[in-house]
Design a protein around this motif. Structure first.
Motif, PDB file in Angstrom:
ATOM      1  N   LYS A   2       0.840  -1.198   0.000  1.00 30.90           N
ATOM      2  CA  LYS A   2       0.000   0.000   0.000  1.00 30.90           C
ATOM      3  C   LYS A   2       0.875   1.247   0.000  1.00 30.90           C
ATOM      4  CE  LYS A   2      -2.742  -1.321   3.396  1.00 30.90           C
ATOM      5  NZ  LYS A   2      -3.604  -1.046   4.575  1.00 30.90           N
ATOM      6  N   ALA A   3       0.724   2.071  -1.016  1.00 32.57           N
ATOM      7  CA  ALA A   3       1.576   3.255  -1.130  1.00 32.57           C
ATOM      8  C   ALA A   3       0.773   4.544  -0.960  1.00 32.57           C
ATOM      9  CB  ALA A   3       2.269   3.267  -2.482  1.00 32.57           C
ATOM     10  N   GLU A   4       1.479   5.583  -0.593  1.00 37.56           N
ATOM     11  CA  GLU A   4       0.893   6.907  -0.388  1.00 37.56           C
ATOM     12  C   GLU A   4       1.898   7.946  -0.858  1.00 37.56           C
ATOM     13  OE1 GLU A   4      -0.813   7.328   3.423  1.00 37.56           O
ATOM     14  OE2 GLU A   4      -1.202   9.483   3.177  1.00 37.56           O
ATOM     15  N   ILE A   5       1.394   8.970  -1.537  1.00 36.04           N
ATOM     16  CA  ILE A   5       2.271  10.046  -2.008  1.00 36.04           C
ATOM     17  C   ILE A   5       1.973  11.306  -1.206  1.00 36.04           C
ATOM     18  CG2 ILE A   5       2.799  11.597  -3.942  1.00 36.04           C
ATOM     19  CD1 ILE A   5       2.154   9.257  -5.831  1.00 36.04           C
ATOM     20  N   ILE A   6       3.026  11.984  -0.754  1.00 39.23           N
ATOM     21  CA  ILE A   6       2.852  13.277  -0.094  1.00 39.23           C
ATOM     22  C   ILE A   6       3.621  14.327  -0.901  1.00 39.23           C
ATOM     23  CG2 ILE A   6       3.160  14.606   2.023  1.00 39.23           C
ATOM     24  CD1 ILE A   6       3.064  12.019   3.590  1.00 39.23           C
ATOM     25  N   SER A   7       2.883  15.262  -1.491  1.00 34.34           N
ATOM     26  CA  SER A   7       3.500  16.340  -2.275  1.00 34.34           C
ATOM     27  C   SER A   7       3.584  17.578  -1.405  1.00 34.34           C
ATOM     28  CB  SER A   7       2.683  16.629  -3.526  1.00 34.34           C
ATOM     29  OG  SER A   7       2.511  15.446  -4.284  1.00 34.34           O
ATOM     30  N   ILE A   8       4.803  18.106  -1.255  1.00 34.79           N
ATOM     31  CA  ILE A   8       5.040  19.167  -0.283  1.00 34.79           C
ATOM     32  C   ILE A   8       5.402  20.488  -0.960  1.00 34.79           C
ATOM     33  CG2 ILE A   8       6.526  19.868   1.644  1.00 34.79           C
ATOM     34  CD1 ILE A   8       6.875  16.538   1.760  1.00 34.79           C
ATOM     35  N   ARG A  55       0.218  10.112   9.769  1.00 30.48           N
ATOM     36  CA  ARG A  55      -0.943   9.360   9.275  1.00 30.48           C
ATOM     37  C   ARG A  55      -0.493   8.363   8.212  1.00 30.48           C
ATOM     38  NH1 ARG A  55      -4.084  13.177   8.969  1.00 30.48           N
ATOM     39  NH2 ARG A  55      -4.657  12.686  11.104  1.00 30.48           N
ATOM     40  N   ALA A  56       0.394   8.826   7.295  1.00 30.38           N
ATOM     41  CA  ALA A  56       0.871   7.944   6.219  1.00 30.38           C
ATOM     42  C   ALA A  56       1.632   6.760   6.811  1.00 30.38           C
ATOM     43  CB  ALA A  56       1.761   8.732   5.274  1.00 30.38           C
ATOM     44  N   TRP A  57       2.455   7.049   7.825  1.00 32.32           N
ATOM     45  CA  TRP A  57       3.263   5.992   8.447  1.00 32.32           C
ATOM     46  C   TRP A  57       2.373   4.929   9.087  1.00 32.32           C
ATOM     47  CZ3 TRP A  57       8.354   5.235   7.827  1.00 32.32           C
ATOM     48  CH2 TRP A  57       9.007   4.330   8.663  1.00 32.32           C
ATOM     49  N   GLU A  58       1.199   5.376   9.624  1.00 36.92           N
ATOM     50  CA  GLU A  58       0.263   4.431  10.236  1.00 36.92           C
ATOM     51  C   GLU A  58      -0.418   3.550   9.193  1.00 36.92           C
ATOM     52  OE1 GLU A  58      -2.450   7.078  12.095  1.00 36.92           O
ATOM     53  OE2 GLU A  58      -0.967   7.780  13.573  1.00 36.92           O
ATOM     54  N   ARG A  59      -0.853   4.161   8.087  1.00 39.65           N
ATOM     55  CA  ARG A  59      -1.771   3.423   7.211  1.00 39.65           C
ATOM     56  C   ARG A  59      -1.128   2.870   5.940  1.00 39.65           C
ATOM     57  NH1 ARG A  59      -5.380   8.691   5.276  1.00 39.65           N
ATOM     58  NH2 ARG A  59      -3.719   9.701   4.090  1.00 39.65           N
ATOM     59  N   SER A  60       0.122   3.239   5.639  1.00 34.73           N
ATOM     60  CA  SER A  60       0.733   2.800   4.376  1.00 34.73           C
ATOM     61  C   SER A  60       2.046   2.068   4.596  1.00 34.73           C
ATOM     62  CB  SER A  60       0.956   4.016   3.469  1.00 34.73           C
ATOM     63  OG  SER A  60      -0.265   4.712   3.280  1.00 34.73           O
ATOM     64  N   TRP A 137      16.171  10.982   0.260  1.00 34.00           N
ATOM     65  CA  TRP A 137      16.286  10.147   1.455  1.00 34.00           C
ATOM     66  C   TRP A 137      15.600   8.820   1.218  1.00 34.00           C
ATOM     67  CZ3 TRP A 137      15.310  12.626   6.929  1.00 34.00           C
ATOM     68  CH2 TRP A 137      16.355  13.531   7.219  1.00 34.00           C
ATOM     69  N   TRP A 138      16.263   7.711   1.618  1.00 28.96           N
ATOM     70  CA  TRP A 138      15.689   6.371   1.586  1.00 28.96           C
ATOM     71  C   TRP A 138      15.639   5.891   3.034  1.00 28.96           C
ATOM     72  CZ3 TRP A 138      14.374   3.130  -2.690  1.00 28.96           C
ATOM     73  CH2 TRP A 138      14.079   1.801  -2.368  1.00 28.96           C
ATOM     74  N   VAL A 139      14.432   5.882   3.616  1.00 34.68           N
ATOM     75  CA  VAL A 139      14.284   5.585   5.036  1.00 34.68           C
ATOM     76  C   VAL A 139      13.570   4.256   5.225  1.00 34.68           C
ATOM     77  CG1 VAL A 139      13.356   6.374   7.240  1.00 34.68           C
ATOM     78  CG2 VAL A 139      14.118   8.053   5.526  1.00 34.68           C
ATOM     79  N   GLU A 140      14.231   3.298   5.903  1.00 36.84           N
ATOM     80  CA  GLU A 140      13.586   2.018   6.205  1.00 36.84           C
ATOM     81  C   GLU A 140      13.548   1.815   7.709  1.00 36.84           C
ATOM     82  OE1 GLU A 140      14.026  -1.503   3.736  1.00 36.84           O
ATOM     83  OE2 GLU A 140      15.514  -0.431   2.538  1.00 36.84           O
ATOM     84  N   ARG A 141      12.361   1.529   8.232  1.00 41.91           N
ATOM     85  CA  ARG A 141      12.196   1.253   9.661  1.00 41.91           C
ATOM     86  C   ARG A 141      10.869   0.549   9.875  1.00 41.91           C
ATOM     87  NH1 ARG A 141      12.664   5.852  14.321  1.00 41.91           N
ATOM     88  NH2 ARG A 141      10.605   5.053  14.938  1.00 41.91           N
ATOM     89  N   GLU A 142      10.842  -0.361  10.851  1.00 40.13           N
ATOM     90  CA  GLU A 142       9.601  -1.055  11.205  1.00 40.13           C
ATOM     91  C   GLU A 142       8.916  -1.659   9.977  1.00 40.13           C
ATOM     92  OE1 GLU A 142       7.500   2.156  12.990  1.00 40.13           O
ATOM     93  OE2 GLU A 142       9.255   2.677  14.207  1.00 40.13           O
ATOM     94  N   LYS A 144       8.608  -0.507   7.210  1.00 37.22           N
ATOM     95  CA  LYS A 144       8.025   0.498   6.320  1.00 37.22           C
ATOM     96  C   LYS A 144       9.139   1.170   5.527  1.00 37.22           C
ATOM     97  CE  LYS A 144       3.876   0.884   8.768  1.00 37.22           C
ATOM     98  NZ  LYS A 144       2.554   1.080   8.181  1.00 37.22           N
ATOM     99  N   LEU A 145       8.754   1.734   4.396  1.00 34.72           N
ATOM    100  CA  LEU A 145       9.722   2.407   3.543  1.00 34.72           C
ATOM    101  C   LEU A 145       9.233   3.813   3.236  1.00 34.72           C
ATOM    102  CD1 LEU A 145      12.168   2.502   1.656  1.00 34.72           C
ATOM    103  CD2 LEU A 145      10.806   1.321  -0.065  1.00 34.72           C
ATOM    104  N   LEU A 146      10.096   4.795   3.505  1.00 34.78           N
ATOM    105  CA  LEU A 146       9.764   6.185   3.177  1.00 34.78           C
ATOM    106  C   LEU A 146      10.836   6.730   2.247  1.00 34.78           C
ATOM    107  CD1 LEU A 146       8.518   8.977   5.548  1.00 34.78           C
ATOM    108  CD2 LEU A 146      10.386   9.424   3.962  1.00 34.78           C
ATOM    109  N   ILE A 147      10.393   7.309   1.134  1.00 36.85           N
ATOM    110  CA  ILE A 147      11.326   7.857   0.154  1.00 36.85           C
ATOM    111  C   ILE A 147      11.024   9.340  -0.023  1.00 36.85           C
ATOM    112  CG2 ILE A 147      11.980   7.836  -2.279  1.00 36.85           C
ATOM    113  CD1 ILE A 147      11.061   4.749  -2.113  1.00 36.85           C
ATOM    114  N   ALA A 148      12.051  10.177   0.121  1.00 38.10           N
ATOM    115  CA  ALA A 148      11.867  11.618  -0.089  1.00 38.10           C
ATOM    116  C   ALA A 148      12.703  12.059  -1.276  1.00 38.10           C
ATOM    117  CB  ALA A 148      12.264  12.396   1.156  1.00 38.10           C
TER     118      ALA A 148
END
Lengths: 411, 411
Positions: A2-8, A55-60, A137-142, A144-148
């Motif tokens: 499940k992916a989510e995009i955050i545009s800042i 919120r994204a970290w919780e649900r995606s 940034w390539w962030v991996e934890r728990e 989950k994967l977060l890419i900035a």
């Protein structure tokens, strides 16, 4: 996944720019077998940014951020990720070195504030960005994967294609998903849609039809247990699509560009090219020279924006008087003049009405393109959406497509 | 008033369409004094749609939805709003009548499935939609306002302009938010950020710094009770920014383009322009001719991609032999040749290395731009990110900026 995009970026929420990054990434995810459930746009505000990230970290499972990685105080993506994960920002010596080098290449000292862009958190690894000063940034934890990634589309897309997409593809998943894009010119989107409508319902491989600046693209996407099987499925549908559309209208696949293909064909045949442009105002020459090494076959170009120039460069004034500057006859004379005056094997002439005003009684969007290969001349007419940039772009693409056609017959 | 936009439709999340509705509405809100804090894109999924609506209802005063009002089963916006508010959907006789009439106008019976579009909840009033079969919803409850509009941009924009925007304008004073963008060239983003860093903390008006293809933009945004006060606040900060950056580096504001400004200055002064380009390959000519009416002052351009062409068009071969094709001397000779050969008042010459390979020992990203106004010549050098398209674009923008500089002194 499940992916989510955050545009800042506040400029998105002010409507000053349209968030094309999100739609670009969204269009890339299906081929990776990733489901996109949410896209959120948020301004340069730490509190709301952290809220969105939490919120994204919780649900995606996968969170893809773009924007807010610049060097100024209102670039807060790094700070927000650090706060959301409760980790500390630290300056990374390697990144500092790379940044100094980046500035040095252009003969600049690194401004102190850019140090911000050299920071990481313990869970983050830097993603290289050769096109700008903002590493991703390539962030991996728990699990989950977060890419900035940076906001400027050219930096983001390069980072996505070369760094992020390949790594996502490698991740253990259910089988492989492979896409192949067939690029056509000369058809309307709706016509292509109708011609292949019986394939549109196919669940695997799928067929998507997209209108792009260089024509209509058809993307075949196959999901299979292994590469070979997927490619076999694609080959079968591709064969059918090609037989429906006719080989000549499909000019390339995947990353091909018309200017690249034309350049290759010219180089292979040892032929040179010269142009004389009116309504496209140099855009054909500019596009041809986007190709590295184009100096080997592109002799040069003339932008004959006035009749005076057309005549000075060899167009017979009587043709203009008789048929008007926007006419097949003048296009042909321009092609011949380009070929002979610039001493090339092939000459291209383009004349038309970019608008907004009509010219010689011709409405905006009308153009004539002529190609002279020394043995024969071929002239085609085009009618494009009557908006100035559109006319220039379409006429340029059309000319490249016709050039390819000519070269196909010069084997 | 805190606003939030929810864009509904799976096709957005598949990247098949870009969500231009959100950016359109976003660009309309500041003038209404409404702050947009969030934009969320969600697919045609009841659960996620309700989740998005609930969150929006908690944190925002105004919620604007687009999409999901069609007649098919996957159009779920009405159902989601009803569930979120715990209200019941009822068929509205007036809407049914209107819908039947809508179909009758085109000689159709109303398909049974369209009855869906004639439903309302107690808190909702219908918003007329003469362009389609989907009426909008205007929902007021608990001091909150929720507006649902159809997804097709032509229907949505008409509804916004004629129905929604006027009603929002009538609401008791929120004040106005006005922005002004100052466009600069010649600075790095970080340097500009540092020069104005003391203003970055200002809460009202705010100052944002953005890197754009045509330079660094500074956006001043002021919030005030009325237009006049907001403009006064902007004027004051603009004066300070201009004094910091120096007037010459700020080339335009808001919708200005460099090619437009240069064109205007040429037209005002009754001067004509000609170009000879090497590394930009015609991009300068193509950009100049993006301006409607540019034929009045743009005489024409030469794309001299080979030394052979440079020489054929009047560059002294000894200069090339002595200094190399990429040198200030050759740029100057190209500018003069363009001016004299094409009979223009001003000539521009550009020579450089677009890359990827070095040329004459010069690294990619090096370029020399010369401007010859008949009385004097001025040559500048540029160093740009060494990617081919970037070099061409930056050198073109740089040339336009220097042209403006020359024209400023030709008053």
């Amino acid at each position: 996944m499940k992916a989510e995009i955050i545009s800042i970026g506040t400029e998105i929420l002010l409507g000053e720019i349209t968030d094309t990054n999100a739609s670009y990434i969204a269009s890339e995810l299906p081929a990776l077998g990733i489901d996109l459930y949410w896209v959120t746009q948020v301004g340069d505000n730490l509190g709301r940014l952290v809220e969105a990230l939490k919120r994204a970290w919780e649900r995606s499972d996968l969170i893809i951020c773009t924007g807010g990685l610049g060097p100024t105080d209102d670039d807060l993506t790094r700070e927000a990720i650090a706060e959301m994960l409760g980790e500390e920002l630290r300056v990374d010596p390697e990144l500092v070195e790379w940044l100094r080098g980046f500035f040095a290449r252009f003969g600049y000292e690194m401004p102190p504030s850019n140090i911000k862009q050299a920071t990481l958190i313990p869970s983050a690894r830097a993603i290289p960005n050769p096109r700008g000063t903002a590493p991703g940034w390539w962030v991996e934890r728990e699990g989950k994967l977060l890419i900035a990634m940076p906001g400027p589309p050219s930096e983001m897309q390069r980072m996505w294609e070369k760094e992020v997409s390949p790594r996502l593809r490698e991740r253990p998943g259910e089988g492989v998903i492979i896409s192949r894009t067939l690029k056509t010119f000369g058809y309307a989107e709706a016509s292509v849609g109708e011609m292949v409508s019986h394939l549109a319902s196919s669940a695997n491989p799928t067929l998507g039809v997209y209108a792009k600046p260089d024509g209509i693209h058809l993307r075949i996407t196959a999901k299979a247990t292994d590469d070979e099987e997927a490619r076999k499925m694609i080959r079968e549908m591709e064969t059918e699509v090609r037989s429906i559309l006719g080989g000549d209208s499909i000019w390339g696949v995947d990353a091909d560009t018309l200017e690249g293909i034309v350049g290759e064909m010219l180089a292979q045949r040892g032929l040179t090219l010269a142009t004389m442009e009116s309504c496209t105002g140099g855009l054909l020459a500019a596009t041809l020279t986007d190709v590295p090494g184009s100096s080997a076959y592109f002799k040069g170009g003339l932008v004959a924006y006035s009749n005076e120039m057309k005549i000075a460069w060899g167009v017979d004034p009587r043709l203009i008087a008789e048929h008007g500057a926007v006419s097949p006859e003048v296009a042909e004379a321009m092609a011949e003049a380009a070929r002979t005056r610039l001493g090339a094997d092939i000459g291209v002439g383009i004349t038309g009405v970019a608008g907004p005003e009509p010219l010689d009684g011709k409405i905006p969007g009308t153009a004539y393109i002529s190609i002279d290969d020394g043995r024969s001349k071929r002239t085609v007419s085009g009618t494009y959406p009557p908006r100035r940039p559109e006319v220039k772009r379409r006429a340029t693409v059309h000319a490249l497509f016709e050039l390819r056609r000519t070269l196909l017959n010069l084997r």
